[in-house]
Design a protein around this motif. Structure first.
Motif, short mmCIF file in Angstrom:
data_model
loop_
_atom_site.label_atom_id
_atom_site.label_comp_id
_atom_site.label_asym_id
_atom_site.label_seq_id
_atom_site.Cartn_x
_atom_site.Cartn_y
_atom_site.Cartn_z
N HIS A 1 0.36 -0.40 6.45
CA HIS A 1 -1.03 -0.50 6.89
C HIS A 1 -1.24 -1.68 7.85
O HIS A 1 -2.33 -1.89 8.34
CB HIS A 1 -1.96 -0.64 5.69
CG HIS A 1 -1.65 -1.84 4.82
ND1 HIS A 1 -0.53 -1.90 4.03
CD2 HIS A 1 -2.29 -3.01 4.66
CE1 HIS A 1 -0.52 -3.07 3.40
NE2 HIS A 1 -1.58 -3.76 3.76
N TYR B 1 -4.15 10.49 0.37
CA TYR B 1 -3.52 9.21 0.70
C TYR B 1 -3.63 8.93 2.20
O TYR B 1 -3.87 7.81 2.62
CB TYR B 1 -2.05 9.21 0.28
CG TYR B 1 -1.33 7.92 0.63
CD1 TYR B 1 -1.27 6.87 -0.28
CD2 TYR B 1 -0.74 7.74 1.89
CE1 TYR B 1 -0.64 5.68 0.05
CE2 TYR B 1 -0.11 6.56 2.22
CZ TYR B 1 -0.06 5.53 1.31
OH TYR B 1 0.55 4.35 1.63
N PRO C 1 0.68 3.91 -5.56
CA PRO C 1 -0.42 4.72 -5.01
C PRO C 1 -0.01 6.17 -4.85
O PRO C 1 1.07 6.60 -5.27
CB PRO C 1 -0.65 4.06 -3.65
CG PRO C 1 0.71 3.58 -3.24
CD PRO C 1 1.48 3.28 -4.50
N SER D 1 0.83 -1.21 0.00
CA SER D 1 0.00 0.00 0.00
C SER D 1 0.86 1.26 0.00
O SER D 1 0.37 2.36 0.19
CB SER D 1 -0.92 0.01 1.22
OG SER D 1 -0.19 0.21 2.40
N HIS D 2 2.18 1.08 -0.21
CA HIS D 2 3.11 2.21 -0.18
C HIS D 2 4.33 1.73 -0.95
O HIS D 2 4.62 0.54 -0.95
CB HIS D 2 3.46 2.52 1.28
CG HIS D 2 4.20 3.81 1.50
ND1 HIS D 2 5.56 3.91 1.35
CD2 HIS D 2 3.76 5.03 1.88
CE1 HIS D 2 5.93 5.16 1.63
NE2 HIS D 2 4.86 5.86 1.95
N GLY E 1 -5.10 5.45 2.37
CA GLY E 1 -4.03 4.47 2.24
C GLY E 1 -3.83 4.16 0.76
O GLY E 1 -4.40 4.83 -0.11
N GLY E 2 -3.03 3.14 0.47
CA GLY E 2 -2.62 2.90 -0.91
C GLY E 2 -3.56 2.05 -1.73
O GLY E 2 -3.62 2.20 -2.96
N HIS E 3 -4.31 1.15 -1.09
CA HIS E 3 -5.05 0.16 -1.87
C HIS E 3 -6.14 0.76 -2.75
O HIS E 3 -6.47 0.22 -3.80
CB HIS E 3 -5.66 -0.88 -0.94
CG HIS E 3 -4.63 -1.74 -0.28
ND1 HIS E 3 -4.84 -2.38 0.91
CD2 HIS E 3 -3.36 -2.05 -0.66
CE1 HIS E 3 -3.74 -3.06 1.25
NE2 HIS E 3 -2.83 -2.86 0.31
#
Lengths: 247, 496
Positions: free
Chosen positions: B167, B332, B345, B159-160, B336-338
């Protein structure tokens, strides 16, 4: 697609993209001519000069440089001691003893007087990985130290050793001479160029003399992958010890 | 555990649009807490270490110029890299797209008769979805970066781009490790968890003879490759195996060895808030007696060459993957990234992913931003992300305008009508009056509209709307201001 066909197709696509945008830039330049010279420059195809106005040369004295180097290394949890040139062998022996370890790897070009007695030494010529893995620690020299970032740079020459020997043992003792410490990272790169250039040479020959292997080490191995908690020691050496020789 | 087992889709071709993908995350309190904590820590460290560099802006300018010069002359630098790397004993392969890159890697591994391979964290391999492909071909890929092991063993997704498992919290990591490594009494102390990972991987490092890495920089002048890392897993993969494969995007080139003096000062500071990462390795082809005997570089295009065509968009390829933009991004931070439906992301993902997909997918991403500009401010290579976002929004809109839905979509109809109204003053005044009458029913006593029916609800669902004032400026001017000016006409003349 065959290997060479892919190569040609990738290069062709890049060239086509760049050519397409040259036309767009020509139009931009045309409109910019009516505006300002600054905009025109922004539209020029290739930037011939990279503006390198960042700090290239340090301003510290040797003593300040060394103090900064030590301070930054300690921030990384490295253990640092200083010694005079004639006290080096004793300083190494003291460090080895204090580590409580027995078996050490040494690169083939390490000065003989650094190999303190009372310990088991494995001199690396072509040691097997499993032998290096068995060692408790390693002692090496270095090519350079960078004060600003507390970085030790290895070029893996005869006294610095192959990459594997400063990687597998859990304890790394690195000897740095004060004269090897520069203040800024660009000064390290200057040293690389200077050590290469002897007399007038073309660029290709210069490139030949740039280091082929470099490891920049800034403290012992670490991770912050779990909740950003910094943990010292993952796969690389968990302990980094440095002896700074005030020569 | 929900953070990991929800299973987000990171293939832009299959992922739902951003607003849809963001919803489950916004409802996941634990995940948002984990993300916010990690980001706060990185941001604080980064701010301190960037502030200490008094020449930070000069470094940014130099870094951007180095990358621009590289991209403007990319074919020449790529060929120079290929020539120098080959001379030094490496073998260079070119891959036009993801499928070709996967095939090249598989062919090399087959030649090596490999049934497993160790990997250093590489976003490029995630981009081409290499691991599942190798798995299908009967080759086990072992991730060796701590965060990547957490994700691999927990079957999670990154996610990063720098701390891919930010996360996941410690108790979740403990659960994953205890199950996958079969350790019964594992504590959730990060130190114990890290030690568990070290033991788990040590044997792999010493026995698996093939490795795959990404690259932070390819040096055209020398044919050298540089990798920046913290744990030493990278050095293990670069040093111990017999065969090494590096997968790198074509934009990873820097022209000269000395250009690293700029890049290496910026990357760690910007990414993790360190002066330098613990380990930076540079190697050139093959060195007899030290490291792998065989070395391959796969140069990956996969949509990058098309990004070069437009000068604004071209900035995207300056990126050195430090993730400072996502760490600072208010969007973000919440999602988060997802939610970005891609391995890239955050703000850089919002511009990179749709372009790599040639705008065939991920069209919602350029809209996943408030255009606040924080990403541009922190970017070490000065990518003007908001500018590119706006450009891409225009392209997506143009694309949508060409589709059949344009006559029925309420937004397009609305904008067409607005276009007409705004072009004539009398229509505009008329519309203002009508809106005022129409909206009066919905305006509460506090002067705000809290709920609108039908299409209008899309706005009022998440925010209130100021009710329209009793008169417009024009009307007020007609009544008072204009009259006053006329009365004080003499003063006005004098004032001139």
């Amino acid at each position: 697609m065959s290997a060479s066909a892919s190569r040609e197709s990738v290069l062709k696509r890049i060239r086509a993209s760049l050519a397409g945008s040259s036309a767009a830039r020509a139009r931009f330049a045309e409109s910019a001519r009516r505006n300002s010279a600054a905009e025109l420059r922004a539209g020029t195809e290739v930037l011939l000069e990279i503006p390198r106005d960042y700090a290239r040369k340090g301003e510290m004295t040797l003593a300040e440089r060394c103090a900064r180097f030590v301070e930054r290394l300690r921030e990384y949890d490295a253990e640092v001691v200083e010694c005079a040139p004639d006290g080096l062998a004793a300083a190494i022996a003291a460090q080895l003893k204090a580590s409580g370890r027995r078996t050490f790897v040494a690169p083939s070009g390490l000065p003989a007087e650094w190999l303190a007695s009372g310990f088991e030494w494995m001199i690396d010529g072509n040691l097997e990985v499993r032998d290096v893995e068995r060692a408790d620690g390693v002692v090496t020299a270095c090519f350079c130290g960078v004060a600003e970032s507390g970085t030790i740079v290895l070029h893996h020459g005869p006294a610095e050793g192959r990459r594997v020997i400063s990687l597998l043992p859990d304890w790394h003792l690195c000897v740095v001479r004060a004269g090897q410490v520069v203040e800024t990272l660009p000064e390290y790169f200057d040293r690389c160029q200077m050590s290469g250039i002897r007399g007038q040479k073309n660029r290709e020959q210069q490139a030949d003399e740039l280091p082929r292997l470099v490891t920049w080490i800034a403290g012992p191995s670490a991770t912050a992958d779990i909740e950003m908690t910094r943990i010292k020691g993952v796969h690389g050496p968990r302990f980094l010890n440095v002896i700074l020789v005030q020569d | 555990m929900s953070a990991v087992s929800d299973h987000p889709i990171l293939d832009p071709a299959l992922a739902p649009p951003f607003p849809v993908a963001a919803l489950p995350v916004l409802r996941n309190v634990q995940l948002r807490k984990n993300v916010a904590h990690a980001i706060d820590v990185i941001q604080a460290k980064r701010a301190r270490l960037v502030a200490e560099k008094t020449d930070w802006q000069e470094l940014r300018t130099a870094a951007a110029a180095i990358k621009d010069e590289t991209l403007a002359n990319l074919p020449a630098y790529l060929e120079q890299f290929e020539e120098r790397c080959t001379t030094a004993g490496g073998q260079v392969h070119w891959a036009a797209d993801a499928a070709e890159a996967r095939r090249i890697v598989l062919e090399i591994l087959r030649e090596e008769k490999a049934d497993e391979v160790i990997k250093i964290k590489t976003m490029t391999s995630a981009e081409i979805q290499l691991n599942p492909f190798l798995e299908d071909a009967g080759i086990r890929a072992h991730e060796t970066d701590l965060a990547e092991i957490i994700l691999q063993l927990g079957q999670g997704e990154p996610s990063h781009i720098v701390v891919p498992a930010l996360h996941v919290n410690r108790s979740q990591v403990r659960e994953i490790f205890a199950r996958a490594m079969g350790i019964k009494d594992l504590s959730d102390d990060p130190k114990a968890l890290t030690a568990a990972a070290r033991n788990y991987l040590r044997k792999k490092f010493l026995t698996v003879p093939t490795a795959i890495s990404g690259a932070n920089f390819l040096v055209a002048e020398t044919g050298g490759v540089a990798v920046v890392e913290s744990e030493g897993n990278g050095r293990m993969c670069l040093t111990l195996p017999r065969t090494m494969i590096t997968l790198a995007g074509i934009e990873k080139i820097v022209p000269r060895f000395a250009d690293l003096e700029v890049m290496l000062q910026m990357l760690a500071r910007s990414a993790t808030g360190e002066r330098m990462s613990p380990y930076t390795s540079l190697w050139t082809g093959v060195t007899p007696g030290d490291g792998p005997e065989r070395f391959h570089v796969v140069l990956l295009d996969n949509g990058r060459s098309s990004i070069l065509a437009n000068k604004t968009e071209r900035q995207t390829l300056r990126c050195i993957r430090c993730a400072a933009c996502m760490n600072t991004c208010p969007v973000y931070r919440q999602t988060g990234g997802h939610a970005y439906g891609s391995v890239y992301p955050g703000p850089i993902g919002a511009i990179l992913t749709p372009q790599l997909q040639e705008l065939k997918h991920a069209q919602s991403l350029p809209f996943a931003s408030s255009l606040c500009g924080a990403c541009y401010e922190v970017c070490p290579v000065k990518i003007n992300i908001p500018e590119i976002l706006i450009d891409l929004r225009a392209k997506v809109t143009d694309q949508e305008r060409r589709t059949a839905g344009k006559f029925t979509d309420p937004m397009y109809l609305g904008l067409r009508v607005a276009n007409l109204i705004f072009s004539r003053a009398w229509m505009f005044h008329c519309a203002q009056r009508m809106a005022r009458i129409g909206l009066r029913v919905f305006t509460r006593r506090d002067g705000w509209i809290h709920a609108l029916p039908s299409v209008g609800a899309k706005w009022t669902q998440t925010r209130d709307l100021r009710g329209l004032p009793k008169q417009t400026f024009h009307e007020w001017w007609e009544k008072t201001g204009n009259k006053r000016t006329r009365e004080s006409g003499i003063e006005e003349v004098e004032a001139r």
